[in-house]
Design a protein around this motif. Structure first.
Motif, PDB file in Angstrom:
ATOM      1  N   ASN A 293      25.686  78.512 -13.724  1.00 17.35           N
ATOM      2  CA  ASN A 293      27.101  78.908 -13.690  1.00 17.35           C
ATOM      3  C   ASN A 293      27.987  77.727 -14.061  1.00 17.35           C
ATOM      4  O   ASN A 293      28.913  77.860 -14.871  1.00 17.35           O
ATOM      5  CB  ASN A 293      27.501  79.399 -12.300  1.00 17.35           C
ATOM      6  CG  ASN A 293      26.817  80.653 -11.828  1.00 17.35           C
ATOM      7  OD1 ASN A 293      26.635  80.841 -10.628  1.00 17.35           O
ATOM      8  ND2 ASN A 293      26.420  81.547 -12.722  1.00 17.35           N
ATOM      9  N   TRP A 294      27.704  76.567 -13.463  1.00 22.63           N
ATOM     10  CA  TRP A 294      28.518  75.379 -13.723  1.00 22.63           C
ATOM     11  C   TRP A 294      28.444  74.955 -15.181  1.00 22.63           C
ATOM     12  O   TRP A 294      29.451  74.566 -15.773  1.00 22.63           O
ATOM     13  CB  TRP A 294      28.112  74.227 -12.803  1.00 22.63           C
ATOM     14  CG  TRP A 294      28.699  74.339 -11.454  1.00 22.63           C
ATOM     15  CD1 TRP A 294      28.040  74.536 -10.272  1.00 22.63           C
ATOM     16  CD2 TRP A 294      30.085  74.253 -11.112  1.00 22.63           C
ATOM     17  NE1 TRP A 294      28.926  74.597  -9.225  1.00 22.63           N
ATOM     18  CE2 TRP A 294      30.194  74.426  -9.717  1.00 22.63           C
ATOM     19  CE3 TRP A 294      31.254  74.071 -11.849  1.00 22.63           C
ATOM     20  CZ2 TRP A 294      31.413  74.396  -9.053  1.00 22.63           C
ATOM     21  CZ3 TRP A 294      32.469  74.048 -11.187  1.00 22.63           C
ATOM     22  CH2 TRP A 294      32.542  74.208  -9.804  1.00 22.63           C
TER      23      TRP A 294
ATOM     24  N   LEU B  34      28.322  78.869  -6.814  1.00 24.45           N
ATOM     25  CA  LEU B  34      27.995  78.723  -8.226  1.00 24.45           C
ATOM     26  C   LEU B  34      26.689  77.946  -8.378  1.00 24.45           C
ATOM     27  O   LEU B  34      26.467  76.930  -7.716  1.00 24.45           O
ATOM     28  CB  LEU B  34      29.113  78.007  -8.988  1.00 24.45           C
ATOM     29  CG  LEU B  34      30.223  78.908  -9.530  1.00 24.45           C
ATOM     30  CD1 LEU B  34      31.004  79.560  -8.412  1.00 24.45           C
ATOM     31  CD2 LEU B  34      31.142  78.129 -10.438  1.00 24.45           C
TER      32      LEU B  34
ATOM     33  N   VAL C 221      32.273  83.017 -13.278  1.00 25.61           N
ATOM     34  CA  VAL C 221      32.357  82.256 -14.531  1.00 25.61           C
ATOM     35  C   VAL C 221      33.242  82.949 -15.566  1.00 25.61           C
ATOM     36  O   VAL C 221      34.231  82.352 -16.013  1.00 25.61           O
ATOM     37  CB  VAL C 221      30.959  81.919 -15.089  1.00 25.61           C
ATOM     38  CG1 VAL C 221      31.058  81.289 -16.469  1.00 25.61           C
ATOM     39  CG2 VAL C 221      30.224  80.980 -14.132  1.00 25.61           C
TER      40      VAL C 221
ATOM     41  N   GLN D  39      36.967  81.676 -16.711  1.00 31.09           N
ATOM     42  CA  GLN D  39      37.132  81.280 -18.111  1.00 31.09           C
ATOM     43  C   GLN D  39      38.348  81.950 -18.742  1.00 31.09           C
ATOM     44  O   GLN D  39      39.019  81.353 -19.579  1.00 31.09           O
ATOM     45  CB  GLN D  39      35.870  81.618 -18.915  1.00 31.09           C
ATOM     46  CG  GLN D  39      34.730  80.674 -18.620  1.00 31.09           C
ATOM     47  CD  GLN D  39      33.440  81.086 -19.306  1.00 31.09           C
ATOM     48  OE1 GLN D  39      33.126  82.267 -19.437  1.00 31.09           O
ATOM     49  NE2 GLN D  39      32.674  80.103 -19.731  1.00 31.09           N
TER      50      GLN D  39
ATOM     51  N   LEU E 181      30.678  77.346 -17.111  1.00 26.83           N
ATOM     52  CA  LEU E 181      32.093  77.233 -16.742  1.00 26.83           C
ATOM     53  C   LEU E 181      32.702  75.929 -17.251  1.00 26.83           C
ATOM     54  O   LEU E 181      33.769  75.933 -17.875  1.00 26.83           O
ATOM     55  CB  LEU E 181      32.267  77.342 -15.223  1.00 26.83           C
ATOM     56  CG  LEU E 181      33.706  77.215 -14.721  1.00 26.83           C
ATOM     57  CD1 LEU E 181      34.590  78.315 -15.311  1.00 26.83           C
ATOM     58  CD2 LEU E 181      33.748  77.240 -13.197  1.00 26.83           C
TER      59      LEU E 181
END
Length: 101
Positions: free
Chosen positions: A37-38, A33, A15, A19, A41
């Motif tokens: 995490n999603w 992920l 992540v 980014q 992100l």
């Protein structure tokens, strides 16, 4: 970029890497992920949504994501949000009040 350790990077590490360095996305194993995490992100890099399994997101994840990226509402199961998730979401995106049961 040469790196023999791409497979050793965890979802939590992908992540912040993506980014700040989205060009490394081609090396990411998206299936590692988590929903959390999603949510983080996609909050900053919505262009990766084509790789996301939205079924992984829970109510808290959805609240976090939709606060900054309301366009993903079409993928959201709003039934997953609890009272606190709703409170946080509606503070930033009051247009979703009609989705609450």
């Amino acid at each position: 970029v040469r790196c023999d350790k791409w497979d050793e990077i965890s979802g939590d590490d992908w992540v912040p890497l993506l980014q700040t360095e989205p060009q490394f996305a081609e090396y990411c194993k998206w299936n590692i992920l988590s929903g959390e995490n999603w949510s983080y992100l996609l909050s900053t890099n919505p262009e990766f949504s084509m790789h996301c399994d939205f079924e992984l997101l829970d109510g808290e994840n959805w609240s976090i994501l939709l606060q900054s990226q309301p366009q993903f509402a079409e993928h959201c199961n709003f039934d997953l949000l609890d009272d606190y998730d709703w409170e946080c979401l509606l503070e930033e995106q009051p247009q979703f009040a009609n989705k609450r049961k």
